[in-house]
Scaffold this active site. Structure first.
Site, PDB file in Angstrom:
ATOM      1  CB  VAL A   1     -48.137 -62.902 -97.014  1.00 29.53           C
ATOM      2  CG1 VAL A   1     -48.039 -62.477 -98.478  1.00 29.53           C
ATOM      3  CG2 VAL A   1     -49.533 -63.427 -96.687  1.00 29.53           C
TER       4      VAL A   1
ATOM      5  CG  ASN B   1     -53.128 -53.900 -97.532  1.00 30.59           C
ATOM      6  OD1 ASN B   1     -52.922 -55.106 -97.367  1.00 30.59           O
ATOM      7  ND2 ASN B   1     -52.120 -53.039 -97.696  1.00 30.59           N
TER       8      ASN B   1
ATOM      9  NE  ARG C   1     -70.105 -41.396 -89.064  1.00 31.27           N
ATOM     10  CZ  ARG C   1     -70.769 -40.712 -89.996  1.00 31.27           C
ATOM     11  NH1 ARG C   1     -70.661 -41.034 -91.276  1.00 31.27           N
ATOM     12  NH2 ARG C   1     -71.547 -39.695 -89.650  1.00 31.27           N
TER      13      ARG C   1
ATOM     14  CG  ASP D   1     -50.343 -41.542 -90.450  1.00 31.72           C
ATOM     15  OD1 ASP D   1     -50.978 -42.575 -90.132  1.00 31.72           O
ATOM     16  OD2 ASP D   1     -49.481 -41.027 -89.726  1.00 31.72           O
TER      17      ASP D   1
ATOM     18  CE  LYS E   1     -54.193 -57.561 -89.454  1.00 27.69           C
ATOM     19  NZ  LYS E   1     -54.641 -56.750 -90.591  1.00 27.69           N
TER      20      LYS E   1
ATOM     21  CE1 TYR F   1     -50.978 -57.857 -87.431  1.00 34.64           C
ATOM     22  CE2 TYR F   1     -50.902 -60.232 -87.130  1.00 34.64           C
ATOM     23  CZ  TYR F   1     -51.049 -59.134 -87.961  1.00 34.64           C
ATOM     24  OH  TYR F   1     -51.281 -59.312 -89.305  1.00 34.64           O
TER      25      TYR F   1
HETATM   26  P1  NDP Z   1     -46.090 -54.581 -95.684  1.00 35.71           P
HETATM   27  O1  NDP Z   1     -45.281 -54.126 -94.521  1.00 35.71           O
HETATM   28  O2  NDP Z   1     -45.374 -54.967 -96.927  1.00 35.71           O
HETATM   29  O3  NDP Z   1     -47.178 -53.474 -96.064  1.00 35.71           O
HETATM   30  C1  NDP Z   1     -47.859 -52.724 -95.078  1.00 35.71           C
HETATM   31  C2  NDP Z   1     -48.435 -51.506 -95.734  1.00 35.71           C
HETATM   32  O4  NDP Z   1     -49.183 -50.758 -94.755  1.00 35.71           O
HETATM   33  C3  NDP Z   1     -47.374 -50.565 -96.291  1.00 35.71           C
HETATM   34  O5  NDP Z   1     -47.783 -50.108 -97.561  1.00 35.71           O
HETATM   35  C4  NDP Z   1     -47.343 -49.411 -95.305  1.00 35.71           C
HETATM   36  O6  NDP Z   1     -47.030 -48.215 -95.999  1.00 35.71           O
HETATM   37  C5  NDP Z   1     -48.804 -49.395 -94.858  1.00 35.71           C
HETATM   38  N1  NDP Z   1     -49.019 -48.696 -93.584  1.00 35.71           N
HETATM   39  C6  NDP Z   1     -48.564 -49.041 -92.355  1.00 35.71           C
HETATM   40  N2  NDP Z   1     -48.934 -48.098 -91.467  1.00 35.71           N
HETATM   41  C7  NDP Z   1     -49.634 -47.165 -92.152  1.00 35.71           C
HETATM   42  C8  NDP Z   1     -50.265 -45.940 -91.796  1.00 35.71           C
HETATM   43  N3  NDP Z   1     -50.251 -45.468 -90.532  1.00 35.71           N
HETATM   44  N4  NDP Z   1     -50.896 -45.218 -92.756  1.00 35.71           N
HETATM   45  C9  NDP Z   1     -50.920 -45.664 -94.032  1.00 35.71           C
HETATM   46  N5  NDP Z   1     -50.338 -46.813 -94.440  1.00 35.71           N
HETATM   47  C10 NDP Z   1     -49.704 -47.539 -93.498  1.00 35.71           C
HETATM   48  O7  NDP Z   1     -46.959 -55.809 -95.128  1.00 35.71           O
HETATM   49  P2  NDP Z   1     -48.149 -56.659 -95.796  1.00 35.71           P
HETATM   50  O8  NDP Z   1     -48.374 -56.269 -97.196  1.00 35.71           O
HETATM   51  O9  NDP Z   1     -47.876 -58.061 -95.479  1.00 35.71           O
HETATM   52  O10 NDP Z   1     -49.369 -56.179 -94.876  1.00 35.71           O
HETATM   53  C11 NDP Z   1     -50.593 -55.721 -95.401  1.00 35.71           C
HETATM   54  C12 NDP Z   1     -51.716 -56.192 -94.520  1.00 35.71           C
HETATM   55  O11 NDP Z   1     -51.767 -57.609 -94.556  1.00 35.71           O
HETATM   56  C13 NDP Z   1     -51.603 -55.814 -93.042  1.00 35.71           C
HETATM   57  O12 NDP Z   1     -52.873 -55.430 -92.569  1.00 35.71           O
HETATM   58  C14 NDP Z   1     -51.170 -57.123 -92.376  1.00 35.71           C
HETATM   59  O13 NDP Z   1     -51.573 -57.206 -91.029  1.00 35.71           O
HETATM   60  C15 NDP Z   1     -51.910 -58.121 -93.246  1.00 35.71           C
HETATM   61  N6  NDP Z   1     -51.412 -59.479 -93.194  1.00 35.71           N
HETATM   62  C16 NDP Z   1     -50.109 -59.754 -93.518  1.00 35.71           C
HETATM   63  C17 NDP Z   1     -49.650 -61.063 -93.463  1.00 35.71           C
HETATM   64  C18 NDP Z   1     -48.227 -61.431 -93.740  1.00 35.71           C
HETATM   65  O14 NDP Z   1     -47.814 -62.540 -93.347  1.00 35.71           O
HETATM   66  N7  NDP Z   1     -47.459 -60.599 -94.414  1.00 35.71           N
HETATM   67  C19 NDP Z   1     -50.556 -62.164 -93.112  1.00 35.71           C
HETATM   68  C20 NDP Z   1     -51.897 -61.756 -92.780  1.00 35.71           C
HETATM   69  C21 NDP Z   1     -52.299 -60.457 -92.847  1.00 35.71           C
HETATM   70  P3  NDP Z   1     -46.150 -46.996 -95.430  1.00 35.71           P
HETATM   71  O15 NDP Z   1     -45.143 -47.562 -94.484  1.00 35.71           O
HETATM   72  O16 NDP Z   1     -45.548 -46.414 -96.675  1.00 35.71           O
HETATM   73  O17 NDP Z   1     -47.144 -46.082 -94.791  1.00 35.71           O
HETATM   74  C1  8X3 Z   2     -49.596 -62.190 -90.268  1.00 35.36           C
HETATM   75  C2  8X3 Z   2     -49.478 -63.671 -90.210  1.00 35.36           C
HETATM   76  O1  8X3 Z   2     -49.121 -65.636 -88.599  1.00 35.36           O
HETATM   77  O2  8X3 Z   2     -47.449 -63.850 -88.640  1.00 35.36           O
HETATM   78  O3  8X3 Z   2     -50.885 -61.791 -89.923  1.00 35.36           O
HETATM   79  O4  8X3 Z   2     -49.593 -63.475 -87.626  1.00 35.36           O
HETATM   80  S1  8X3 Z   2     -48.893 -64.167 -88.692  1.00 35.36           S
END
Ligand code: NDP
Ligand code: 8X3
Length: 263
Positions: free
Chosen positions: A193, A94, A128, A67, A164, A160
């Site tokens: 995505v 990520n 860190r 976490d 970012k 959000y």
């Molecule tokens: P998903 O929801 O598919 O994946 C998010 C991941 O983050 C999961 O594996 C989840 O795992 C993990 N996560 C969330 N909170 C925690 C936590 N407290 N500790 C550890 N793991 C955590 O979304 P995406 O793959 O799309 O998102 C990945 C990244 O990409 C994010 O930073 C998102 O902001 C960014 N992003 C996504 C976009 C999109 O349109 N999808 C566009 C631009 C950026 P679990 O719940 O098992 O902990």
């Molecule tokens: C996720 C893409 O456009 O929904 O960062 O904010 S958007």
């Protein structure tokens, strides 16, 4: 220039239980890296590890619960990873999420805190912990998963978008700090995505999540992961500092081309 192999690398990937994090882990395993997966959902981490081993012969994979918002969990994840896989040479920050679409005047402060903690503060804390080793070894890659939302903020997503934007600023400051070291800082800003992202954002409401991608061709997690792997496999004197990755049907955050849905 052919892709560099990553056989000597150990990649720590946060949020690897789904979406972009899992896809990046898969690409890095294909390139030869030992991959360390962290996330909260243990069942999904186990499935991710199984899939990696099925798809990549000889994949070296280690999973441990993480976490990112819990200091003890971060420390335990790093200790277990170092003991099993070795010191981190690539960290992929990520793990992240958006919660809700709300006007600032109606902001849910607990949700805003969770976004800022997960998307920003955990990145600072993990950096860190991991950077001193990279700097001492003069070798490393810090991968930040930002978003187009950081540079093109939109209404009803202020917290959000702010999180970012902070990731982008953090990456640029870190890059400046590390100039002269063989530690790269690579920031990726994806657009839309199709992952579990929108399902999480809308609290499990599938119809609301599907609407985000309706009639357009979104990016896939693999599209983003391939860009990350491409950057990491460049020769070490090449730093793809910032990459904006949009769906062709999307003009930043402000305009999306949608085709009429059949029926
Ligand atoms: P998903 O929801 O598919 O994946 C998010 C991941 O983050 C999961 O594996 C989840 O795992 C993990 N996560 C969330 N909170 C925690 C936590 N407290 N500790 C550890 N793991 C955590 O979304 P995406 O793959 O799309 O998102 C990945 C990244 O990409 C994010 O930073 C998102 O902001 C960014 N992003 C996504 C976009 C999109 O349109 N999808 C566009 C631009 C950026 P679990 O719940 O098992 O902990
Ligand atoms: C996720 C893409 O456009 O929904 O960062 O904010 S958007």
């Amino acid at each position: 220039m052919p892709n560099r192999r990553l056989d000597d690398d150990v990649a720590y990937v946060t949020g690897a239980s789904s979406g972009i994090g899992f896809a990046v882990a898969l690409e890095l395993a294909r390139a030869g890296s030992f991959v360390v997966l962290g996330a909260r959902r243990q069942d999904r981490l186990r499935q991710a590890a199984e899939r990696l081993r099925t798809e990549v012969a000889g994949a070296r994979v280690f999973t441990h619960p993480l976490d990112v918002n819990d200091a003890a969990s971060r420390a335990a994840w790093i200790a277990a990873a170092e003991a099993t896989a070795g010191p981190c040479s690539i960290v992929v920050h990520n793990a992240g999420l958006a919660l809700g679409r709300r006007a600032v005047a109606d902001e849910d402060l607990r949700e805003a805190d969770t976004m800022l903690d997960t998307n920003v503060k955990s990145v600072i804390a993990l950096s860190r912990a991991l950077l001193p080793g990279m700097i001492a070894r003069n070798r490393g890659d810090v991968v930040l998963i930002g978003s187009v939302a950081g540079s093109e903020p939109y209404a009803l997503g202020a917290a959000y978008c702010a999180s970012k934007a902070a990731v982008q600023a953090f990456g640029r400051a870190l890059r400046a700090e590390l100039l002269g070291k063989d530690v790269r800082v690579l920031t990726f800003d994806p657009g839309l995505v199709e992952t579990e992202f929108s399902l999480v954002r809308f609290g499990g409401d599938r119809a609301a999540a599907d609407k985000v991608y309706a009639g357009m061709r979104p990016l896939t997690a693999v599209d983003v992961a391939e860009c990350v792997a491409f950057a990491l496999t460049r020769p070490r004197h090449v730093s793809l500092d910032r990459m904006l990755i949009l769906a062709t049907d999307q003009l930043g955050t402000q305009a999306v081309h949608r085709r009429p849905l059949p029926g």
